[in-house]
Scaffold this motif. Structure first.
Motif, PDB file in Angstrom:
ATOM      1  N   TRP A  57      32.182 -14.178  36.378  1.00 11.30           N
ATOM      2  CA  TRP A  57      33.497 -14.030  35.533  1.00 11.30           C
ATOM      3  C   TRP A  57      33.290 -13.259  34.463  1.00 11.30           C
ATOM      4  O   TRP A  57      32.243 -13.080  33.746  1.00 11.30           O
ATOM      5  CB  TRP A  57      33.977 -15.464  35.092  1.00 11.30           C
ATOM      6  CG  TRP A  57      35.109 -15.147  34.101  1.00 11.30           C
ATOM      7  CD1 TRP A  57      35.130 -15.415  32.600  1.00 11.30           C
ATOM      8  CD2 TRP A  57      36.460 -14.716  34.443  1.00 11.30           C
ATOM      9  NE1 TRP A  57      36.061 -14.980  31.937  1.00 11.30           N
ATOM     10  CE2 TRP A  57      37.222 -14.912  32.947  1.00 11.30           C
ATOM     11  CE3 TRP A  57      37.101 -14.543  35.635  1.00 11.30           C
ATOM     12  CZ2 TRP A  57      38.638 -14.758  33.024  1.00 11.30           C
ATOM     13  CZ3 TRP A  57      38.481 -14.208  35.449  1.00 11.30           C
ATOM     14  CH2 TRP A  57      39.254 -14.227  34.115  1.00 11.30           C
ATOM     15  N   ARG A  62      38.783  -9.351  33.094  1.00 13.99           N
ATOM     16  CA  ARG A  62      39.761 -10.573  33.812  1.00 13.99           C
ATOM     17  C   ARG A  62      39.435 -10.422  35.256  1.00 13.99           C
ATOM     18  O   ARG A  62      40.399 -10.346  36.056  1.00 13.99           O
ATOM     19  CB  ARG A  62      41.228 -10.689  33.439  1.00 13.99           C
ATOM     20  CG  ARG A  62      41.435 -11.161  31.988  1.00 13.99           C
ATOM     21  CD  ARG A  62      43.142 -11.403  31.678  1.00 13.99           C
ATOM     22  NE  ARG A  62      43.695 -11.952  32.655  1.00 13.99           N
ATOM     23  CZ  ARG A  62      44.276 -13.194  32.913  1.00 13.99           C
ATOM     24  NH1 ARG A  62      43.526 -13.911  31.877  1.00 13.99           N
ATOM     25  NH2 ARG A  62      44.980 -13.778  33.676  1.00 13.99           N
ATOM     26  N   ILE A 118      42.230 -10.740  38.234  1.00 16.84           N
ATOM     27  CA  ILE A 118      43.460 -11.641  38.141  1.00 16.84           C
ATOM     28  C   ILE A 118      44.863 -11.121  38.111  1.00 16.84           C
ATOM     29  O   ILE A 118      44.853 -10.102  37.117  1.00 16.84           O
ATOM     30  CB  ILE A 118      43.238 -12.563  36.948  1.00 16.84           C
ATOM     31  CG1 ILE A 118      41.861 -13.450  36.981  1.00 16.84           C
ATOM     32  CG2 ILE A 118      44.440 -13.668  36.719  1.00 16.84           C
ATOM     33  CD1 ILE A 118      41.697 -14.354  37.973  1.00 16.84           C
ATOM     34  N   PRO A 136      45.296 -12.953  42.915  1.00 13.83           N
ATOM     35  CA  PRO A 136      44.646 -14.261  42.360  1.00 13.83           C
ATOM     36  C   PRO A 136      45.166 -14.606  41.053  1.00 13.83           C
ATOM     37  O   PRO A 136      45.944 -13.722  40.236  1.00 13.83           O
ATOM     38  CB  PRO A 136      43.120 -13.769  42.044  1.00 13.83           C
ATOM     39  CG  PRO A 136      43.061 -12.578  43.081  1.00 13.83           C
ATOM     40  CD  PRO A 136      44.482 -12.040  43.087  1.00 13.83           C
ATOM     41  N   ILE A 138      45.117 -17.883  37.671  1.00 11.92           N
ATOM     42  CA  ILE A 138      44.183 -18.820  37.057  1.00 11.92           C
ATOM     43  C   ILE A 138      45.106 -19.875  36.671  1.00 11.92           C
ATOM     44  O   ILE A 138      46.487 -19.867  36.331  1.00 11.92           O
ATOM     45  CB  ILE A 138      43.823 -18.163  35.761  1.00 11.92           C
ATOM     46  CG1 ILE A 138      42.716 -17.299  35.878  1.00 11.92           C
ATOM     47  CG2 ILE A 138      43.068 -19.260  34.955  1.00 11.92           C
ATOM     48  CD1 ILE A 138      42.093 -16.558  34.586  1.00 11.92           C
ATOM     49  N   THR A 143      40.082 -20.064  38.686  1.00 12.18           N
ATOM     50  CA  THR A 143      40.758 -18.954  39.531  1.00 12.18           C
ATOM     51  C   THR A 143      41.117 -19.588  41.051  1.00 12.18           C
ATOM     52  O   THR A 143      40.303 -20.210  41.660  1.00 12.18           O
ATOM     53  CB  THR A 143      39.688 -17.789  40.017  1.00 12.18           C
ATOM     54  OG1 THR A 143      39.347 -17.322  38.536  1.00 12.18           O
ATOM     55  CG2 THR A 143      40.411 -16.609  40.666  1.00 12.18           C
TER      56      THR A 143
END
Length: 161
Positions: A57, A62, A118, A136, A138, A143
């Motif tokens: 990550w 992000r 993200i 994608p 969160i 995720t």
């Protein structure tokens, strides 16, 4: 012309089978899912670890980077067992044309290095840019991604034998 139509039918059936196989594996493996805008999204870390990826990550960007770590022998054995059961159920659907066009796993995923952001539909797979239908997202510090990302890029590749 007929051969082309048969090939397209076979490809559609193969994609459908992959989707059903993944859904079954995801449920059997206990992968967390959420619903967003009517779509089911899957916990990326759980799916990545199931298919042999490391997950990194990057909070600043992000982004998530997945790196394939190697063979997934245990998972492939489980996949093979599930596929054998599904194949028995699907024997009625096969005709002479499909017997010649059987699929087999190569053991490696389509993408060995995958990067996604993200909220963005853009991803990079082995240095090549691609687009997803669903970005994608969160949820509860995890995720979540669409089934398409997992089945198209993370699952072992299907090839003709």
């Amino acid at each position: 012309m007929v051969k082309g139509k048969q090939s397209k039918t076979f490809i559609v059936m193969a994609v459908l089978m992959l989707s059903l196989v993944f859904a079954g594996i995801a449920n059997a493996a206990g992968i967390k899912t959420i619903k967003k805008s009517g779509m089911e999204l899957y916990n990326l870390r759980q799916a990545a670890e199931m298919y042999g990826y490391s997950v990194k990550w990057n909070a600043k960007e992000r982004s998530v980077t997945l790196a394939y770590k190697g063979k997934m022998e245990d998972m492939m054995m489980k996949d093979d067992m599930m596929k054998d059961d599904m194949m028995k159920d699907d024997m009625m659907m096969k005709d002479d044309m499909m017997k010649d066009d059987m699929m087999m796993e190569s053991g490696k995923p389509a993408g060995e290095m995958i990067k996604l952001w993200i909220g963005s539909k853009k991803i990079v797979v082995d240095g090549m840019e691609a687009n997803l239908n669903t970005a994608p997202t969160i949820s509860q510090s995890s995720t979540y991604v669409s089934e398409a990302l997992i089945s198209q890029y993370m699952m072992p590749v299907k090839m003709m034998k």
